[in-house]
Design an enzyme around this catalytic site. Structure first.
Site, mmCIF file in Angstrom:
data_model
loop_
_atom_site.group_PDB
_atom_site.id
_atom_site.type_symbol
_atom_site.label_atom_id
_atom_site.label_comp_id
_atom_site.label_asym_id
_atom_site.label_seq_id
_atom_site.Cartn_x
_atom_site.Cartn_y
_atom_site.Cartn_z
ATOM 1 N N PHE A 99 18.250 -23.006 -33.968
ATOM 2 C CA PHE A 99 18.309 -23.311 -35.225
ATOM 3 C C PHE A 99 19.483 -23.220 -35.907
ATOM 4 C CE2 PHE A 99 14.166 -21.296 -34.320
ATOM 5 C CZ PHE A 99 13.417 -22.442 -34.084
ATOM 6 N N GLU B 143 17.715 -32.237 -36.707
ATOM 7 C CA GLU B 143 17.947 -31.553 -38.213
ATOM 8 C C GLU B 143 17.044 -32.570 -39.218
ATOM 9 O OE1 GLU B 143 22.065 -29.543 -38.392
ATOM 10 O OE2 GLU B 143 21.915 -31.248 -37.189
ATOM 11 N N GLN C 225 24.084 -20.996 -28.580
ATOM 12 C CA GLN C 225 24.346 -22.329 -28.383
ATOM 13 C C GLN C 225 25.387 -22.819 -28.076
ATOM 14 O OE1 GLN C 225 21.969 -22.401 -32.508
ATOM 15 N NE2 GLN C 225 22.687 -24.464 -32.270
ATOM 16 N N GLU D 272 24.849 -20.724 -33.169
ATOM 17 C CA GLU D 272 25.975 -21.528 -32.990
ATOM 18 C C GLU D 272 27.196 -20.811 -33.013
ATOM 19 O OE1 GLU D 272 26.109 -25.244 -35.339
ATOM 20 O OE2 GLU D 272 28.263 -25.574 -34.977
ATOM 21 N N ALA E 82 24.295 -30.148 -34.456
ATOM 22 C CA ALA E 82 24.445 -31.228 -34.965
ATOM 23 C C ALA E 82 23.709 -32.512 -34.688
ATOM 24 C CB ALA E 82 26.070 -31.903 -35.189
ATOM 25 N N ARG F 222 29.420 -30.961 -44.987
ATOM 26 C CA ARG F 222 28.131 -31.514 -44.778
ATOM 27 C C ARG F 222 27.551 -31.690 -46.084
ATOM 28 N NH1 ARG F 222 25.318 -34.536 -40.678
ATOM 29 N NH2 ARG F 222 26.649 -33.766 -38.948
ATOM 30 N N ARG G 191 19.959 -25.430 -39.161
ATOM 31 C CA ARG G 191 19.267 -26.797 -39.095
ATOM 32 C C ARG G 191 19.422 -27.645 -40.432
ATOM 33 N NH1 ARG G 191 13.401 -27.310 -36.187
ATOM 34 N NH2 ARG G 191 13.426 -29.292 -35.645
ATOM 35 N N THR H 219 30.645 -33.406 -37.971
ATOM 36 C CA THR H 219 31.660 -34.148 -38.873
ATOM 37 C C THR H 219 33.029 -33.701 -38.632
ATOM 38 O OG1 THR H 219 31.628 -32.006 -40.222
ATOM 39 C CG2 THR H 219 29.808 -33.923 -40.674
HETATM 40 N N1 LUZ Z 1 27.829 -27.744 -36.293
HETATM 41 C C1 LUZ Z 1 29.061 -28.235 -36.613
HETATM 42 C C2 LUZ Z 1 26.831 -28.620 -36.936
HETATM 43 O O1 LUZ Z 1 30.014 -27.572 -35.888
HETATM 44 N N2 LUZ Z 1 29.399 -29.307 -36.829
HETATM 45 C C3 LUZ Z 1 28.549 -29.943 -37.633
HETATM 46 O O2 LUZ Z 1 28.621 -31.222 -38.174
HETATM 47 C C4 LUZ Z 1 27.165 -29.915 -37.529
HETATM 48 N N3 LUZ Z 1 26.363 -30.502 -38.256
HETATM 49 C C5 LUZ Z 1 25.050 -30.117 -38.139
HETATM 50 C C6 LUZ Z 1 24.767 -28.858 -37.504
HETATM 51 N N4 LUZ Z 1 25.503 -28.037 -36.818
HETATM 52 MO MO1 MOS Z 2 23.249 -26.633 -35.912
HETATM 53 S S1 MOS Z 2 22.645 -26.034 -37.565
HETATM 54 O O1 MOS Z 2 23.598 -25.231 -34.709
HETATM 55 O O2 MOS Z 2 22.951 -27.962 -35.374
#
Ligand code: LUZ
Ligand code: MOS
Length: 752
Positions: free
Chosen positions: A222, A706, A191, A226, A503, A304, A336, A434
């Site tokens: 999901f 999400e 991702q 990331e 996010a 979060r 997610r 965030t």
């Molecule tokens: N990933 C991230 C996320 O690095 N920062 C976030 O605020 C976030 N929020 C949701 C899903 N992935």
């Molecule tokens: Mo995310 S939980 O990789 O938006």
């Protein structure tokens, strides 16, 4: 517009890492991982394995030219273990062989001598030992101590929510090939292409310009890709660089399940204070996040949790703290909702507890506290365009809640062996990373001489349909046919310094950057058209592949226009950059305006419990969702339904289990139950809330990835309400997932 991938998906023609054309001489990687959760390494012996015919090289931490470090936020995660092992499944060596079968044989020949150390698998134990992966955080507003003293009712309890396996259909993997002059190209199922590029550069001790990362699409992410797609991509790059050979590594399912982190389990405590008129005056919570053995994304996820600790409610006195507890599990990671669901489960549990004590249905308390414009979140952001009440009221009206509620009560008086429960679940989810600096993106657009268009962005397609939405933006802006527009792979040499696709913000950020690039081109082309047609720019527009003059089609086609522009040496390429305006956050005061906007909605869930067996069925989930002004309802509905399924799975059946020794017990689909078609509610209805949308959402179409996952939380409380209807002596428990075993125990708990 249909998802542009549906055609090739359905025919099995879509390509993933495993489908890539392999270059001649490709070698295969495999990880040798720790068979113990916490230990000192005394001796690692790879000699026998390396002697095996067909094994080319076995990499250990000693073979790393740069830094043995892949930690994203904090450098606390070695690529390959050095002296210590911190979790079962931690990579120790990377085997490269002429075939996967040989690599597997070699793996069995590696021996490891260790000295076992004490294993911590729960957050509470780590908390007691004061073991953390990062600093604890507190968000507060008002004065909870004072407010509690003025409440008619104050209740405390604890909750648990388990982890969750991502179970992307495509497991983690990467393919590296050498290019000229020491450059390496890695195709990765990630991702976050830039994150991968940066980590490879760091481990190989080369500049980022030496590394090209390419992503075609993922078979699901999901959040699991990331941060945690990085290690494998770095390993193949390391091997390619060292051996000057193409290297492929795709994890098999067992290895993937064992070696990768999951949603963070949370052990939490809460205290809620409420007045006779059902107003929540004060709320306190302490969240113990089971972060696993390294930091990974835990601090951002913890943050979060605090942002969403009061869900869609206005509470004037809040004090919430999160501790990221270091355990000997694989580093837990994005999933997610990113800590949001874990936070929301706690406030919903607190409301259920309060409702039970007061003898009112929980929805009365929820309803009395819904967020309104000008309410202030504990982190300082002021609510605007709040749709909490609107979506709630719309759901009550469209789905005739009062009637359904009475029907459930009637059913329960008339039936003994089956009981029904109904719940309402409002959601409020903040959109933006965030971490404010991550909220920007870029796009690159080329119009070719024949009028066709190719474009690239930093967005990664992982099934969520972002490529389709992006293509819509180009089609709409230029008024051309969809066949004329194609989207290229996500590639770090074309679009650089990307934030991960995460996010829920991918379409917003990349879409807005793309829109800017397209608008710049359009402006230029309008000028060319107005000159050609000898008219004012304001009178020209693009539609149906044609230049329109004051709402009438001219004889200047799009293709002719592009040819004219090209001959006039007009630049037909453009890039766009977008950075979300208005957002900011101060981590010292823990106050600011971190979110571009919030997404709202309300779900009504009905469930039936078989009180002899403890089994249950979700009868229906009826949702009013705030899509803004959806730019693609097919895709957005798919996201809502998929997220709901995933939320229901998390709340009811997916049980990640580790032994006390830190070994993953739920290590296959025979021991880890994910929702299938039979687990889905018999009825899923989704109604779009009628709103104007939000300016900071792409084409006013709000982020959708999400937020709907959290509708699944309603399932827990619908089932719990059914249990209450059967067993008067049941003490409410907040222990997710609510598996049939737990339901059965609860049905007969404290029974005489
Ligand atoms: N990933 C991230 C996320 O690095 N920062 C976030 O605020 C976030 N929020 C949701 C899903 N992935
Ligand atoms: Mo995310 S939980 O990789 O938006």
């Amino acid at each position: 517009m249909h998802n542009i991938d549906s055609y090739s998906h359905l025919r099995g023609e879509s390509l993933y890492i495993d489908d890539l054309n392999k270059q001649q001489g490709t070698l295969y990687g495999l990880v040798f991982d720790a068979p113990i959760a916490h230990a000192k390494i005394l001796k690692l012996d790879i000699a026998k394995a390396e002697d095996l015919e067909g094994v080319v090289k076995i990499f250990t931490c000693k073979d790393i030219p740069g830094s043995n470090q892949i930690g994203g936020i904090i450098p606390d995660e070695p690529l390959l273990a050095e002296k210590d092992i911190h979790f079962w499944g931690q990579p120790i060596a990377f085997i490269v062989a002429k075939s996967e079968a040989i690599a597997k044989k070699a793996r069995k020949l590696i021996t490891l001598k260790t000295e076992a150390l004490p294993v911590v698998v729960t957050a509470i134990e780590a908390f007691r030992n004061r073991q953390f992966v990062c600093k604890s955080r507190t968000f507060k507003i008002g004065d909870t101590a004072k407010a509690f003293s003025q409440c008619d009712y104050v209740m405390e309890d604890s909750t648990y929510s388990n982890g969750q396996e991502h179970l992307y259909l495509e497991t983690q993997g990467a393919y590296a090939v050498c290019k000229e002059n020491g450059k390496i190209k890695v195709t990765s199922s990630t991702q976050g292409p830039t994150q991968v590029q940066k980590a490879i550069a760091n481990v190989l001790n080369v500049g980022m310009h030496q590394i090209e990362v390419d992503v075609l699409r993922l078979g699901g992410g999901f959040g699991g890709k990331e941060d945690q797609a990085t290690a494998w991509a770095v390993m193949v790059a390391l091997a390619a660089k060292t051996l000057h050979k193409p290297i492929k590594f795709v994890l098999n399912r067992h290895d993937d399940l064992r070696m990768t982190g999951k949603r963070h389990p949370y052990e939490s405590t809460f205290k809620i204070g409420i007045t006779k008129d059902l107003k929540i005056q004060a709320f306190e919570a302490t969240f113990l996040q089971n972060s696993g053995a390294a930091c990974d994304l835990s601090p951002a996820i913890a943050e979060r949790t605090l942002f969403h600790a009061t869900n869609a409610y206005s509470i004037k006195n809040v004090f919430t703290t999160v501790h990221s507890c270091k355990t000997n599990l694989p580093p837990n990671t994005a999933f997610r909702g990113f800590g949001g669901p874990q936070g929301m489960f706690v406030i919903e549990s607190a409301i259920a507890k309060a409702a039970n004590k007061l003898g009112v249905p929980a929805y009365k308390i929820q309803e009395a506290n819904l967020l309104q414009d000008n309410d202030v979140f504990s982190y300082g952001q002021v609510a605007t365009q709040s749709e909490a009440k609107n979506s709630w009221q719309e759901a009550f009206k469209s789905f005739e809640f009062e009637k359904a509620f009475k029907k459930v009560q009637n059913f329960n008086t008339q039936n003994h062996n089956f009981k029904k429960g109904i719940s309402v679940m409002p959601i409020c989810f903040g959109i933006s990373f965030t971490n404010t600096p991550m909220n920007h993106a870029r796009a690159l657009v080329h119009i070719y001489q024949d009028g066709s268009v190719g474009f690239s962005t930093g967005a990664v397609e992982m099934g969520q349909g972002v490529n389709t939405k992006l293509r819509q933006i180009v089609i709409q802006t230029f008024g051309i046919h969809k066949q004329q527009v194609s989207i290229e792979t996500t590639n770090t040499t074309r679009v650089a310094n990307t934030s991960p696709s995460a996010a829920s913000s991918t379409a917003d950020l990349n879409g807005k950057a793309l829109l800017k690039a397209c608008n710049k081109l359009k402006e230029r082309l309008l000028k060319v058209a107005s000159k050609s047609l000898n008219c004012a720019i304001a009178d020209v527009s693009f539609k149906n592949n044609t230049v329109y003059l004051k709402k009438k089609a001219s004889d200047l086609s799009w293709e002719k226009l592009i040819q004219t522009a090209f001959l006039k040496r007009v630049n037909l390429s453009e890039q766009g950059h977008y950075a979300t305006p208005k957002i900011h956050f101060d981590k010292n005061t823990e106050k600011g305006h971190p979110f571009a906007y919030h997404v709202y909605g309300t779900a009504i869930t009905e469930a039936t419990v078989d009180c002899l067996r403890g089994t249950y069925k979700i009868d229906s989930v009826k949702i009013v969702h705030d899509f803004g002004s959806s730019m693609n309802m097919d895709i957005d509905l798919g996201q809502v339904e998929g997220a709901l399924a995933q939320g229901i799975g998390w709340m009811t059946m997916e049980e990640v289990a580790y032994g006390d020794d830190g070994r993953l017990l739920s290590n296959a689909l025979s021991t880890y139950k994910v929702p299938d078609v039979y687990a889905m509610p018999k009825i899923v209805e989704v109604k779009a809330l009628d709103t104007k949308g939000h300016d900071l959402a792409i084409l006013k179409s709000k982020a959708v990835g999400e937020p709907p996952l959290m509708y699944g939380i309603g399932t827990y409380f619908a089932i719990q309400n059914a249990i209450k209807a059967f067993n008067n002596n049941y003490n409410l428990k907040f222990d997710a997932p609510m598996t049939p075993e737990k339901v059965l125990k609860s049905l007969y708990s404290n029974a005489l």
